[in-house]
Design a protein around this motif. Sequence first.
Motif, PDB file in Angstrom:
ATOM      1  N   LYS A   1      -7.670  16.301  -3.791  1.00 19.50           N
ATOM      2  CA  LYS A   1      -6.304  16.023  -3.163  1.00 19.50           C
ATOM      3  C   LYS A   1      -5.943  14.191  -2.896  1.00 19.50           C
ATOM      4  CE  LYS A   1      -2.886  17.404  -0.012  1.00 19.50           C
ATOM      5  NZ  LYS A   1      -2.408  18.384   1.784  1.00 19.50           N
ATOM      6  N   LYS A   2      -4.818  13.797  -3.547  1.00 17.89           N
ATOM      7  CA  LYS A   2      -4.389  11.602  -3.523  1.00 17.89           C
ATOM      8  C   LYS A   2      -4.496  12.049  -1.634  1.00 17.89           C
ATOM      9  CE  LYS A   2      -1.559   8.253  -4.004  1.00 17.89           C
ATOM     10  NZ  LYS A   2       0.179   7.709  -4.723  1.00 17.89           N
ATOM     11  N   ARG A   3      -5.554  10.683  -0.746  1.00 20.50           N
ATOM     12  CA  ARG A   3      -5.069  10.152   0.333  1.00 20.50           C
ATOM     13  C   ARG A   3      -3.787   9.757   0.694  1.00 20.50           C
ATOM     14  NH1 ARG A   3      -5.995   5.856   3.661  1.00 20.50           N
ATOM     15  NH2 ARG A   3      -5.650   4.705   1.372  1.00 20.50           N
ATOM     16  N   GLY A   4      -2.800  10.567   1.918  1.00 16.77           N
ATOM     17  CA  GLY A   4      -1.864   9.660   2.915  1.00 16.77           C
ATOM     18  C   GLY A   4      -2.128   8.051   3.139  1.00 16.77           C
ATOM     19  N   LEU A   5      -0.972   7.771   3.160  1.00 21.29           N
ATOM     20  CA  LEU A   5      -0.848   6.353   3.692  1.00 21.29           C
ATOM     21  C   LEU A   5      -1.342   6.226   5.188  1.00 21.29           C
ATOM     22  CD1 LEU A   5       1.666   4.447   2.122  1.00 21.29           C
ATOM     23  CD2 LEU A   5      -0.277   4.434   1.538  1.00 21.29           C
ATOM     24  N   SER A   6      -2.563   5.174   5.615  1.00 15.17           N
ATOM     25  CA  SER A   6      -1.870   5.375   6.895  1.00 15.17           C
ATOM     26  C   SER A   6      -0.588   4.530   7.428  1.00 15.17           C
ATOM     27  CB  SER A   6      -3.491   4.154   7.370  1.00 15.17           C
ATOM     28  OG  SER A   6      -3.159   2.907   7.447  1.00 15.17           O
ATOM     29  N   LEU A   7      -0.704   4.538   8.742  1.00 14.45           N
ATOM     30  CA  LEU A   7       0.580   3.454   9.525  1.00 14.45           C
ATOM     31  C   LEU A   7      -0.404   2.194   9.255  1.00 14.45           C
ATOM     32  CD1 LEU A   7       2.683   3.473  11.049  1.00 14.45           C
ATOM     33  CD2 LEU A   7       1.106   3.727  13.044  1.00 14.45           C
ATOM     34  N   GLU A   8      -0.704   1.790   9.780  1.00 10.64           N
ATOM     35  CA  GLU A   8      -1.165   0.220   9.075  1.00 10.64           C
ATOM     36  C   GLU A   8      -0.719  -0.411   7.324  1.00 10.64           C
ATOM     37  OE1 GLU A   8      -1.188  -3.838  10.358  1.00 10.64           O
ATOM     38  OE2 GLU A   8      -1.493  -1.866  11.192  1.00 10.64           O
ATOM     39  N   GLU A   9      -1.226   0.865   6.922  1.00  8.15           N
ATOM     40  CA  GLU A   9      -0.317   0.891   5.125  1.00  8.15           C
ATOM     41  C   GLU A   9       1.171   1.034   5.468  1.00  8.15           C
ATOM     42  OE1 GLU A   9      -4.683   1.859   2.643  1.00  8.15           O
ATOM     43  OE2 GLU A   9      -3.465   3.404   3.474  1.00  8.15           O
ATOM     44  N   LYS A  10       1.106   1.571   5.780  1.00  8.72           N
ATOM     45  CA  LYS A  10       2.445   1.913   5.998  1.00  8.72           C
ATOM     46  C   LYS A  10       4.003   0.507   6.176  1.00  8.72           C
ATOM     47  CE  LYS A  10       2.292   7.301   6.406  1.00  8.72           C
ATOM     48  NZ  LYS A  10       2.657   8.349   6.817  1.00  8.72           N
ATOM     49  N   ARG A  11       2.969   0.755   7.463  1.00 10.97           N
ATOM     50  CA  ARG A  11       3.800  -1.227   7.758  1.00 10.97           C
ATOM     51  C   ARG A  11       3.725  -2.066   7.272  1.00 10.97           C
ATOM     52  NH1 ARG A  11       3.187  -1.356  13.824  1.00 10.97           N
ATOM     53  NH2 ARG A  11       2.155  -4.019  13.199  1.00 10.97           N
ATOM     54  N   GLU A  12       2.151  -2.621   6.648  1.00 10.99           N
ATOM     55  CA  GLU A  12       2.027  -3.532   5.667  1.00 10.99           C
ATOM     56  C   GLU A  12       3.374  -3.301   4.392  1.00 10.99           C
ATOM     57  OE1 GLU A  12      -1.528  -3.696   4.385  1.00 10.99           O
ATOM     58  OE2 GLU A  12      -2.294  -4.499   6.034  1.00 10.99           O
ATOM     59  N   ARG A  13       3.634  -2.223   4.068  1.00 12.62           N
ATOM     60  CA  ARG A  13       4.280  -2.155   1.947  1.00 12.62           C
ATOM     61  C   ARG A  13       6.274  -1.901   3.411  1.00 12.62           C
ATOM     62  NH1 ARG A  13       1.629   2.409  -1.585  1.00 12.62           N
ATOM     63  NH2 ARG A  13      -0.520   1.527  -1.254  1.00 12.62           N
ATOM     64  N   MET A  14       6.376  -1.587   4.305  1.00 11.60           N
ATOM     65  CA  MET A  14       7.549  -1.808   4.902  1.00 11.60           C
ATOM     66  C   MET A  14       7.984  -3.526   4.999  1.00 11.60           C
ATOM     67  SD  MET A  14       8.603   1.096   4.343  1.00 11.60           S
ATOM     68  CE  MET A  14      10.547   0.325   4.657  1.00 11.60           C
ATOM     69  N   LEU A  15       6.633  -3.605   5.513  1.00 11.95           N
ATOM     70  CA  LEU A  15       7.051  -5.552   5.242  1.00 11.95           C
ATOM     71  C   LEU A  15       7.257  -5.591   4.335  1.00 11.95           C
ATOM     72  CD1 LEU A  15       4.541  -6.027   8.413  1.00 11.95           C
ATOM     73  CD2 LEU A  15       6.645  -6.347   7.969  1.00 11.95           C
ATOM     74  N   GLN A  16       6.678  -5.510   3.442  1.00 15.59           N
ATOM     75  CA  GLN A  16       7.176  -6.817   1.710  1.00 15.59           C
ATOM     76  C   GLN A  16       8.468  -6.363   0.911  1.00 15.59           C
ATOM     77  OE1 GLN A  16       4.086  -4.500  -0.945  1.00 15.59           O
ATOM     78  NE2 GLN A  16       2.260  -5.272  -0.201  1.00 15.59           N
ATOM     79  N   VAL A  17       9.364  -4.980   1.709  1.00 18.17           N
ATOM     80  CA  VAL A  17      10.425  -5.138   1.471  1.00 18.17           C
ATOM     81  C   VAL A  17      11.450  -5.733   1.938  1.00 18.17           C
ATOM     82  CG1 VAL A  17      12.437  -3.473   2.148  1.00 18.17           C
ATOM     83  CG2 VAL A  17      10.188  -2.061   1.750  1.00 18.17           C
ATOM     84  N   PHE A  18      10.703  -6.134   3.514  1.00 24.41           N
ATOM     85  CA  PHE A  18      11.820  -7.483   3.664  1.00 24.41           C
ATOM     86  C   PHE A  18      11.702  -8.211   3.248  1.00 24.41           C
ATOM     87  CE2 PHE A  18      11.242  -4.619   7.635  1.00 24.41           C
ATOM     88  CZ  PHE A  18      13.004  -4.363   7.204  1.00 24.41           C
ATOM     89  N   TYR A  19       9.727  -9.059   3.038  1.00 22.49           N
ATOM     90  CA  TYR A  19       9.912 -10.255   2.854  1.00 22.49           C
ATOM     91  C   TYR A  19       9.838 -11.277   1.573  1.00 22.49           C
ATOM     92  CZ  TYR A  19       6.570 -10.472   6.677  1.00 22.49           C
ATOM     93  OH  TYR A  19       6.204 -10.168   7.425  1.00 22.49           O
ATOM     94  N   GLU A  20      10.295  -9.441   0.140  1.00 18.41           N
ATOM     95  CA  GLU A  20      10.720  -9.777  -0.693  1.00 18.41           C
ATOM     96  C   GLU A  20      12.109  -9.772  -1.145  1.00 18.41           C
ATOM     97  OE1 GLU A  20       8.999  -6.241  -2.824  1.00 18.41           O
ATOM     98  OE2 GLU A  20       6.781  -6.919  -2.804  1.00 18.41           O
ATOM     99  N   SER A  21      13.038  -9.465  -0.319  1.00 17.99           N
ATOM    100  CA  SER A  21      13.867  -9.979  -0.214  1.00 17.99           C
ATOM    101  C   SER A  21      14.708 -10.879   0.683  1.00 17.99           C
ATOM    102  CB  SER A  21      14.736  -8.311  -0.522  1.00 17.99           C
ATOM    103  OG  SER A  21      14.058  -7.841   1.183  1.00 17.99           O
TER     104      SER A  21
END
Length: 221
Positions: A3-23
């Motif tokens: 089963k595919k492992r879910g993202l940790s909280l820290e990984e989710k934070r990093e990916r949501m920060l990418q949304v802000f930094y990219e745009s």
Amino acid sequence: MSKKRGLSLEEKRERMLQVFYESQDFFLLKELEKLGPKKGVITQSVKDVIQSLVDDDLVSKDKIGTSVYFWSLPSCAGNQLRNVYHKLESELKSNKKRYVELADQCEVLKKGREESDEREEALADLKAIELKHNELKEELGKYADNDPAAVEAMKEAIEVAHVAANRWTDNTFTLKQWCSNNFPQAKEQLENVYKEIGITDDFDYLELAPLPLRAVGDLEL
């Protein structure tokens, strides 16, 4: 397949920060909830992830009119990290200074406590005194019954018990008299009942005798 492992909280934070930094743009929460899945963060988690970033000052939040906007720039995150670094650096210096002070105090306290025959003898004397103290404390406990406060409390309790006993004796005499007045024909039967329950001819009020006490010095050691 595993089963595919879910993202940790820290990984989710990093990916949501990418949304802000990219745009480098401003977003409403509902917009972030649509963008989150594209980064692997499910819609239901976006709100909590964004709030954790706001709590850590990595994402800014402000209300404009009736809408709440979120934004974060790489420069803002860099400033935040620099502030954290300076704070930790200051705490480290303070802790190092405190460590040196405590080390100095330790050295001062060690003076006069070096191992020596005199110190060993003093420690042995101290231990002997502590043992003697405990023995005397136990011995003193044996005489607790002769404590003035304990004796006074005992006397008061005896007086209360004496008054109560005589009150019930008086009630018994009153009941006997009532029975004699109302059932004169049953005198013999009543006398037998009295004897069976312990009301004999010598039944009478109690007299309070003086409480015998021995001085502590008279007790056997």
